[in-house]
Design a protein around this motif. Sequence first.
Motif, PDB file in Angstrom:
ATOM      1  N   GLU A   1       0.854  -1.186   0.000  1.00  0.00           N
ATOM      2  CA  GLU A   1       0.000   0.000   0.000  1.00  0.00           C
ATOM      3  C   GLU A   1       0.893   1.240   0.000  1.00  0.00           C
ATOM      4  N   GLY A   2       0.419   2.304  -0.537  1.00  0.00           N
ATOM      5  CA  GLY A   2       1.179   3.546  -0.521  1.00  0.00           C
ATOM      6  C   GLY A   2       2.021   3.700  -1.771  1.00  0.00           C
ATOM      7  N   PRO A   3       1.672   4.571  -2.676  1.00  0.00           N
ATOM      8  CA  PRO A   3       2.414   4.724  -3.922  1.00  0.00           C
ATOM      9  C   PRO A   3       3.846   5.178  -3.707  1.00  0.00           C
ATOM     10  N   GLN A   4       4.127   5.780  -2.541  1.00  0.00           N
ATOM     11  CA  GLN A   4       5.484   6.247  -2.310  1.00  0.00           C
ATOM     12  C   GLN A   4       6.422   5.097  -2.009  1.00  0.00           C
ATOM     13  N   ASN A   5       5.892   3.883  -1.740  1.00  0.00           N
ATOM     14  CA  ASN A   5       6.751   2.768  -1.381  1.00  0.00           C
ATOM     15  C   ASN A   5       6.939   1.789  -2.531  1.00  0.00           C
ATOM     16  N   GLY A   6       5.838   1.222  -3.003  1.00  0.00           N
ATOM     17  CA  GLY A   6       5.925   0.303  -4.126  1.00  0.00           C
ATOM     18  C   GLY A   6       6.809  -0.899  -3.868  1.00  0.00           C
ATOM     19  N   GLY A   7       6.969  -1.269  -2.588  1.00  0.00           N
ATOM     20  CA  GLY A   7       7.793  -2.428  -2.279  1.00  0.00           C
ATOM     21  C   GLY A   7       9.276  -2.126  -2.225  1.00  0.00           C
ATOM     22  N   ASP A   8       9.700  -0.899  -2.445  1.00  0.00           N
ATOM     23  CA  ASP A   8      11.099  -0.510  -2.394  1.00  0.00           C
ATOM     24  C   ASP A   8      11.562  -0.545  -0.938  1.00  0.00           C
ATOM     25  N   ARG A   9      12.534  -1.417  -0.630  1.00  0.00           N
ATOM     26  CA  ARG A   9      12.940  -1.577   0.771  1.00  0.00           C
ATOM     27  C   ARG A   9      13.600  -0.335   1.338  1.00  0.00           C
ATOM     28  N   GLU A  10      14.365   0.370   0.528  1.00  0.00           N
ATOM     29  CA  GLU A  10      14.992   1.600   1.031  1.00  0.00           C
ATOM     30  C   GLU A  10      13.932   2.633   1.381  1.00  0.00           C
ATOM     31  N   ALA A  11      12.920   2.747   0.523  1.00  0.00           N
ATOM     32  CA  ALA A  11      11.837   3.688   0.808  1.00  0.00           C
ATOM     33  C   ALA A  11      11.030   3.244   2.018  1.00  0.00           C
ATOM     34  N   LEU A  12      10.814   1.940   2.129  1.00  0.00           N
ATOM     35  CA  LEU A  12      10.085   1.429   3.293  1.00  0.00           C
ATOM     36  C   LEU A  12      10.839   1.721   4.580  1.00  0.00           C
ATOM     37  N   LEU A  13      12.155   1.532   4.548  1.00  0.00           N
ATOM     38  CA  LEU A  13      12.962   1.783   5.738  1.00  0.00           C
ATOM     39  C   LEU A  13      12.902   3.258   6.136  1.00  0.00           C
ATOM     40  N   ALA A  14      13.062   4.141   5.165  1.00  0.00           N
ATOM     41  CA  ALA A  14      13.005   5.576   5.463  1.00  0.00           C
ATOM     42  C   ALA A  14      11.634   5.967   5.994  1.00  0.00           C
ATOM     43  N   HIS A  15      10.588   5.390   5.404  1.00  0.00           N
ATOM     44  CA  HIS A  15       9.221   5.698   5.838  1.00  0.00           C
ATOM     45  C   HIS A  15       8.972   5.194   7.247  1.00  0.00           C
ATOM     46  N   ALA A  16       9.426   3.977   7.557  1.00  0.00           N
ATOM     47  CA  ALA A  16       9.234   3.420   8.898  1.00  0.00           C
ATOM     48  C   ALA A  16       9.963   4.252   9.943  1.00  0.00           C
ATOM     49  N   ARG A  17      11.175   4.678   9.616  1.00  0.00           N
ATOM     50  CA  ARG A  17      11.928   5.503  10.567  1.00  0.00           C
ATOM     51  C   ARG A  17      11.244   6.848  10.787  1.00  0.00           C
ATOM     52  N   GLU A  18      10.730   7.423   9.719  1.00  0.00           N
ATOM     53  CA  GLU A  18      10.047   8.711   9.847  1.00  0.00           C
ATOM     54  C   GLU A  18       8.820   8.593  10.755  1.00  0.00           C
ATOM     55  N   LEU A  19       8.041   7.540  10.564  1.00  0.00           N
ATOM     56  CA  LEU A  19       6.855   7.335  11.400  1.00  0.00           C
ATOM     57  C   LEU A  19       7.254   7.065  12.850  1.00  0.00           C
ATOM     58  N   ARG A  20       8.252   6.204  13.030  1.00  0.00           N
ATOM     59  CA  ARG A  20       8.687   5.879  14.383  1.00  0.00           C
ATOM     60  C   ARG A  20       9.234   7.120  15.116  1.00  0.00           C
ATOM     61  N   ASP A  21       9.984   7.937  14.405  1.00  0.00           N
ATOM     62  CA  ASP A  21      10.598   9.101  15.036  1.00  0.00           C
ATOM     63  C   ASP A  21       9.572  10.183  15.380  1.00  0.00           C
ATOM     64  N   ALA A  22       8.355  10.073  14.847  1.00  0.00           N
ATOM     65  CA  ALA A  22       7.286  11.019  15.207  1.00  0.00           C
ATOM     66  C   ALA A  22       6.641  10.640  16.529  1.00  0.00           C
ATOM     67  N   LEU A  23       6.973   9.462  17.060  1.00  0.00           N
ATOM     68  CA  LEU A  23       6.421   9.008  18.328  1.00  0.00           C
ATOM     69  C   LEU A  23       7.364   9.369  19.476  1.00  0.00           C
ATOM     70  N   THR A  24       6.814   9.731  20.604  1.00  0.00           N
ATOM     71  CA  THR A  24       7.644  10.100  21.739  1.00  0.00           C
ATOM     72  C   THR A  24       6.918   9.889  23.057  1.00  0.00           C
ATOM     73  N   PHE A  25       7.688   9.589  24.091  1.00  0.00           N
ATOM     74  CA  PHE A  25       7.153   9.520  25.437  1.00  0.00           C
ATOM     75  C   PHE A  25       7.460  10.801  26.209  1.00  0.00           C
ATOM     76  N   ARG A  26       8.098  11.744  25.553  1.00  0.00           N
ATOM     77  CA  ARG A  26       8.405  13.021  26.189  1.00  0.00           C
ATOM     78  C   ARG A  26       7.204  13.951  26.106  1.00  0.00           C
ATOM     79  N   GLU A  27       7.101  14.882  27.005  1.00  0.00           N
ATOM     80  CA  GLU A  27       5.989  15.829  26.999  1.00  0.00           C
ATOM     81  C   GLU A  27       6.311  17.003  26.083  1.00  0.00           C
TER      82      GLU A  27
END
Length: 389
Positions: free
Chosen positions: A363-389
């Motif tokens: 899913e997601g036209p920006q990925n298309g199964g490209d592992r490098e794009a998937l990795l960058a996308h996963a890191r971007e989503l993960r880095d938007a999460l925080t337990f800090r206030e």
Amino acid sequence: MSITLPGPTLGVVGGGQLGRMLAEAASPLGVELIVLDPTPDPPAAPVVRDTIVADFDDPEGIDALAERVDALTFEIELADPDLLAEAAAKHDIPVHPDPDTLRTIQDKLVQKEALAEAGIPVPEFVGVATAEGLERVAEEFGGVMLKAREGGYDGRGNVPVEEPTDAADALAEVGGHAMAERLIPFERELAVMGVRGANGETRTYPVTETLHREEILRESMTPARAADPVVAEAESIARDVLEQLDGRGVFGIELFETPDGDILVNEIAPRPHNSGHWTIEGAATSQFENHARAVLGWPLGPTDLRTPAVTANVLGDVDEPRPATLRGVETVLDAPDADLHWYGKDEARPLRKMGHLTVTGDEGPQNGGDREALLAHARELRDALTFRE
């Protein structure tokens, strides 16, 4: 074998996130879980039938668990193999993987000796118990990774020793008796989730690339970014490892790929593993469902890749322990190609595994199964999460 539903009840020593995800996978099969954990309200508690509060080596607790279930397994290596074997025999129920396998894997030196004796390629290693002995080995090997023989996980109990003068402090840090392993200048770290079923049937999942920082697994990528011959060798060695293990269940097999394309076995986990979390969305049958199937002696599900997948761990990004409130979740929920898994831990601690997210390539036209794009996308989503206030 004739299988009917509702299914049997599975007893699990350990009620952490692995027990939680195992219960989530077993439920659609009609299988319920009872877990044993020293924590009164462990992560698995909301999704299992019941929790027995007891230490992993509590004979009465293990006996009480075995009395209420149809089969036993474990999601943590701190389980006591002798107690598991005794309780299973007393109540005439199976326990898998085999307690002898757990006993071998619990001690990293014994584990490595067993692999080497079987002809499985491993890094050079030696047992050490004194600072003087470690100094000699570190000098001979030109640097070692010192590993506590028992109890280490998630990088804990591992200390690199590049200079002989660091030996005494390193040995004290891991608690004395240890294993010293030649430092490997690996090209990448790989993992294969293997599963042993009834009648010796074995299957392997596609080879995964694991990305670590500070000895903690940060991301995994499937398929791995490795050449076809390397992938084939990793799969072959993983199958060889499975042949050396007794009992049914899922095993996490961690590997090194050397700069020359050789494969060496790093460590084995006799249970579902963080390296295999991608299988929930990315494989035909998740590692957790196949673990339940295997332990119960049921037919295994297919392990084929459904879609390229990258998993990113959500770690505690705090300096001190604090109540766990994860912020930025809407960013992940807004992504059509991402799935979030929350482990239900009450307290965030520095680098503690609190959850994970998986991005898939279907899913997601920006990925298309490209592992490098998937990795960058996963890191971007993960880095938007925080337990800090």
